[in-house]
Write a protein that holds these residues in place. Structure first.
Motif, PDB file in Angstrom:
ATOM      1  N   ILE A   1       0.825  -1.207   0.000  1.00 55.98           N
ATOM      2  CA  ILE A   1       0.000   0.000   0.000  1.00 55.98           C
ATOM      3  C   ILE A   1       0.860   1.259   0.000  1.00 55.98           C
ATOM      4  CG2 ILE A   1      -1.615   1.352   1.399  1.00 55.98           C
ATOM      5  CD1 ILE A   1      -2.966  -1.311   2.103  1.00 55.98           C
ATOM      6  N   GLU A   2       1.948   1.268   0.750  1.00 61.19           N
ATOM      7  CA  GLU A   2       2.770   2.477   0.822  1.00 61.19           C
ATOM      8  C   GLU A   2       3.388   2.840  -0.524  1.00 61.19           C
ATOM      9  OE1 GLU A   2       5.307  -0.889   2.588  1.00 61.19           O
ATOM     10  OE2 GLU A   2       3.244  -0.227   2.722  1.00 61.19           O
ATOM     11  N   ASP A   3       3.434   1.901  -1.464  1.00 59.52           N
ATOM     12  CA  ASP A   3       3.961   2.200  -2.793  1.00 59.52           C
ATOM     13  C   ASP A   3       3.029   3.106  -3.597  1.00 59.52           C
ATOM     14  OD1 ASP A   3       6.359   0.652  -2.573  1.00 59.52           O
ATOM     15  OD2 ASP A   3       5.129  -1.145  -2.789  1.00 59.52           O
ATOM     16  N   LEU A   4       1.817   3.300  -3.140  1.00 55.35           N
ATOM     17  CA  LEU A   4       0.873   4.169  -3.831  1.00 55.35           C
ATOM     18  C   LEU A   4       1.066   5.642  -3.474  1.00 55.35           C
ATOM     19  CD1 LEU A   4      -2.401   2.085  -3.409  1.00 55.35           C
ATOM     20  CD2 LEU A   4      -0.884   2.175  -5.394  1.00 55.35           C
ATOM     21  N   PHE A   5       1.880   5.931  -2.468  1.00 55.52           N
ATOM     22  CA  PHE A   5       2.068   7.289  -1.992  1.00 55.52           C
ATOM     23  C   PHE A   5       3.482   7.772  -2.277  1.00 55.52           C
ATOM     24  CE2 PHE A   5      -0.997   5.209   0.816  1.00 55.52           C
ATOM     25  CZ  PHE A   5      -2.053   6.098   0.767  1.00 55.52           C
ATOM     26  N   SER A   6       3.615   9.083  -2.459  1.00 55.78           N
ATOM     27  CA  SER A   6       4.950   9.666  -2.539  1.00 55.78           C
ATOM     28  C   SER A   6       5.572   9.572  -1.141  1.00 55.78           C
ATOM     29  CB  SER A   6       4.873  11.124  -2.973  1.00 55.78           C
ATOM     30  OG  SER A   6       4.274  11.907  -1.948  1.00 55.78           O
ATOM     31  N   THR A   7       6.876   9.718  -1.071  1.00 55.52           N
ATOM     32  CA  THR A   7       7.555   9.675   0.229  1.00 55.52           C
ATOM     33  C   THR A   7       6.984  10.747   1.158  1.00 55.52           C
ATOM     34  OG1 THR A   7       9.576   8.838  -0.790  1.00 55.52           O
ATOM     35  CG2 THR A   7       9.790   9.824   1.389  1.00 55.52           C
ATOM     36  N   LYS A   8       6.766  11.942   0.630  1.00 56.39           N
ATOM     37  CA  LYS A   8       6.236  13.045   1.444  1.00 56.39           C
ATOM     38  C   LYS A   8       4.853  12.708   1.996  1.00 56.39           C
ATOM     39  CE  LYS A   8       5.151  17.950   1.186  1.00 56.39           C
ATOM     40  NZ  LYS A   8       5.136  19.143   0.332  1.00 56.39           N
ATOM     41  N   ASP A   9       3.973  12.193   1.141  1.00 56.20           N
ATOM     42  CA  ASP A   9       2.624  11.845   1.593  1.00 56.20           C
ATOM     43  C   ASP A   9       2.656  10.711   2.612  1.00 56.20           C
ATOM     44  OD1 ASP A   9       1.481  13.769  -0.026  1.00 56.20           O
ATOM     45  OD2 ASP A   9       1.090  12.371  -1.666  1.00 56.20           O
ATOM     46  N   TYR A  10       3.478   9.701   2.352  1.00 57.54           N
ATOM     47  CA  TYR A  10       3.581   8.576   3.282  1.00 57.54           C
ATOM     48  C   TYR A  10       4.100   9.043   4.641  1.00 57.54           C
ATOM     49  CZ  TYR A  10       4.695   4.064   5.271  1.00 57.54           C
ATOM     50  OH  TYR A  10       4.755   2.986   6.101  1.00 57.54           O
ATOM     51  N   LEU A  11       5.118   9.912   4.645  1.00 60.35           N
ATOM     52  CA  LEU A  11       5.650  10.425   5.906  1.00 60.35           C
ATOM     53  C   LEU A  11       4.617  11.253   6.657  1.00 60.35           C
ATOM     54  CD1 LEU A  11       9.306  11.332   4.934  1.00 60.35           C
ATOM     55  CD2 LEU A  11       8.555   9.519   6.484  1.00 60.35           C
TER      56      LEU A  11
END
Length: 93
Positions: free
Chosen positions: A59-69
């Protein structure tokens, strides 16, 4: 999923997102549960079935690093940034 729909009550516009490269049996189980809860089949997405996903798609692959953080920091009370070595020093990066 049927229990969730039973608690929330119909009509429920639900979606299911299945991460990883689960076995076909596990994916079938999720799809069967969605069908039992009258969830539209088009509302079930298996990340591994998307076009050109990473081999170990999650799931975390769907988000940019900034959004995931941002999500991670809100959930954990942390304050990581993209400049933090812990945020970018992953074998999956």
């Amino acid at each position: 999923m049927p229990a969730f729909v039973a608690v929330m009550g119909p009509p429920l516009d639900a979606r299911a997102l299945v991460d990883g490269s689960d076995t076909p049996k596990a994916i079938e189980k999720v799809r069967n549960a969605a069908a039992a809860a009258d969830v539209d089949p088009s509302h079930t997405v298996v990340i591994a079935e998307l076009d050109n996903p990473p081999e170990t798609a999650d799931i975390e692959d769907l988000f940019s690093t900034k959004d995931y953080l941002c999500l991670y920091n809100r959930a954990t009370g942390s304050n990581l940034t993209e400049a933090d070595p812990l945020a970018t020093n992953s074998p999956r990066s």
